[in-house]
Design a protein around this motif. Sequence first.
Motif, short mmCIF file in Angstrom:
data_model
loop_
_atom_site.label_atom_id
_atom_site.label_comp_id
_atom_site.label_asym_id
_atom_site.label_seq_id
_atom_site.Cartn_x
_atom_site.Cartn_y
_atom_site.Cartn_z
N TYR A 1 -13.06 7.39 1.60
CA TYR A 1 -12.12 6.96 2.63
C TYR A 1 -11.50 5.61 2.31
O TYR A 1 -12.16 4.71 1.78
CB TYR A 1 -12.83 6.84 3.98
CG TYR A 1 -13.25 8.17 4.55
CD1 TYR A 1 -14.51 8.69 4.28
CD2 TYR A 1 -12.38 8.92 5.34
CE1 TYR A 1 -14.90 9.91 4.79
CE2 TYR A 1 -12.75 10.15 5.85
CZ TYR A 1 -14.02 10.64 5.57
OH TYR A 1 -14.39 11.85 6.07
N ALA A 2 -10.23 5.47 2.66
CA ALA A 2 -9.65 4.14 2.82
C ALA A 2 -10.24 3.57 4.11
O ALA A 2 -10.62 4.33 5.02
CB ALA A 2 -8.14 4.22 2.92
N MET A 3 -10.33 2.27 4.18
CA MET A 3 -10.92 1.63 5.35
C MET A 3 -9.97 0.60 5.91
O MET A 3 -9.17 -0.01 5.18
CB MET A 3 -12.24 0.95 4.97
CG MET A 3 -13.32 1.89 4.46
SD MET A 3 -13.85 3.10 5.67
CE MET A 3 -14.59 2.04 6.93
N GLY B 1 -10.68 0.15 -3.65
CA GLY B 1 -10.76 -1.29 -3.44
C GLY B 1 -9.72 -2.08 -4.20
O GLY B 1 -9.67 -3.31 -4.11
N ARG B 2 -8.85 -1.39 -4.93
CA ARG B 2 -7.88 -2.09 -5.79
C ARG B 2 -6.59 -2.43 -5.05
O ARG B 2 -5.77 -3.21 -5.55
CB ARG B 2 -7.55 -1.24 -7.01
CG ARG B 2 -8.73 -1.02 -7.94
CD ARG B 2 -8.28 -0.43 -9.26
NE ARG B 2 -9.42 -0.09 -10.12
CZ ARG B 2 -9.88 1.13 -10.24
NH1 ARG B 2 -9.33 2.13 -9.61
NH2 ARG B 2 -10.91 1.37 -11.04
N SER B 3 -6.37 -1.82 -3.90
CA SER B 3 -5.14 -2.06 -3.16
C SER B 3 -5.48 -2.45 -1.73
O SER B 3 -6.36 -1.86 -1.11
CB SER B 3 -4.28 -0.79 -3.17
OG SER B 3 -3.06 -1.01 -2.50
N THR B 4 -4.78 -3.48 -1.25
CA THR B 4 -5.01 -3.95 0.12
C THR B 4 -3.69 -4.14 0.85
O THR B 4 -2.63 -4.29 0.23
CB THR B 4 -5.78 -5.27 0.15
OG1 THR B 4 -5.07 -6.26 -0.61
CG2 THR B 4 -7.18 -5.11 -0.43
N TYR B 5 -3.79 -4.15 2.17
CA TYR B 5 -2.64 -4.42 3.03
C TYR B 5 -3.07 -5.42 4.09
O TYR B 5 -4.21 -5.37 4.57
CB TYR B 5 -2.18 -3.13 3.72
CG TYR B 5 -1.38 -3.40 4.98
CD1 TYR B 5 -1.99 -3.45 6.22
CD2 TYR B 5 -0.01 -3.65 4.90
CE1 TYR B 5 -1.27 -3.73 7.36
CE2 TYR B 5 0.72 -3.94 6.05
CZ TYR B 5 0.08 -3.97 7.27
OH TYR B 5 0.80 -4.26 8.40
N ALA C 1 -12.14 4.44 9.46
CA ALA C 1 -12.10 5.18 8.20
C ALA C 1 -10.86 6.05 8.23
O ALA C 1 -10.61 6.75 9.23
CB ALA C 1 -13.36 6.01 8.02
N MET C 2 -10.09 6.01 7.14
CA MET C 2 -8.80 6.69 7.12
C MET C 2 -8.67 7.52 5.87
O MET C 2 -9.24 7.21 4.83
CB MET C 2 -7.68 5.64 7.18
CG MET C 2 -7.85 4.67 8.34
SD MET C 2 -6.59 3.39 8.37
CE MET C 2 -7.03 2.44 6.95
N GLY C 3 -7.85 8.56 5.95
CA GLY C 3 -7.62 9.39 4.78
C GLY C 3 -6.82 8.67 3.70
O GLY C 3 -6.94 8.99 2.52
#
Length: 119
Positions: free
Chosen positions: A32-34, A55-59, A98-100
């Motif tokens: 999951y993306a979190m 974990g390599r991309s964040t917003y 938790a997101m798809g």
Amino acid sequence: QVQLVESGGGLVQAGGSLRLSCAASGRSFSDYAMGWFRQAPGKERELVAAINYSGRSTYYEDSVEGRFTISRDDAKNTEYLQMNNLKPEDTAFYYCAAMGCMYCSASYWGQGTQVTVPS
């Protein structure tokens, strides 16, 4: 099913720091993306920060960019939100999700934790 439990909220003076934690159990955390959302009284819930499955991309939402840092530790099934230089406008109930994908709707929610920064 994924169960999410937040911790680390509290009351902190302006300029202070808090670290929120979100412990996950159930299905594979790393699938999951979190994200962290927050909801202030009378306002809609908003996405504050998100991190992709690797974990390599964040917003970050504009108002927290440079002050908040999202991270994840897949070995511990835990995500974190380090919040520095807190402001009164950061006062809200913070929810782990938790997101798809990073910009998808949440599939699972935690129960939330209150963060209060007095003015």
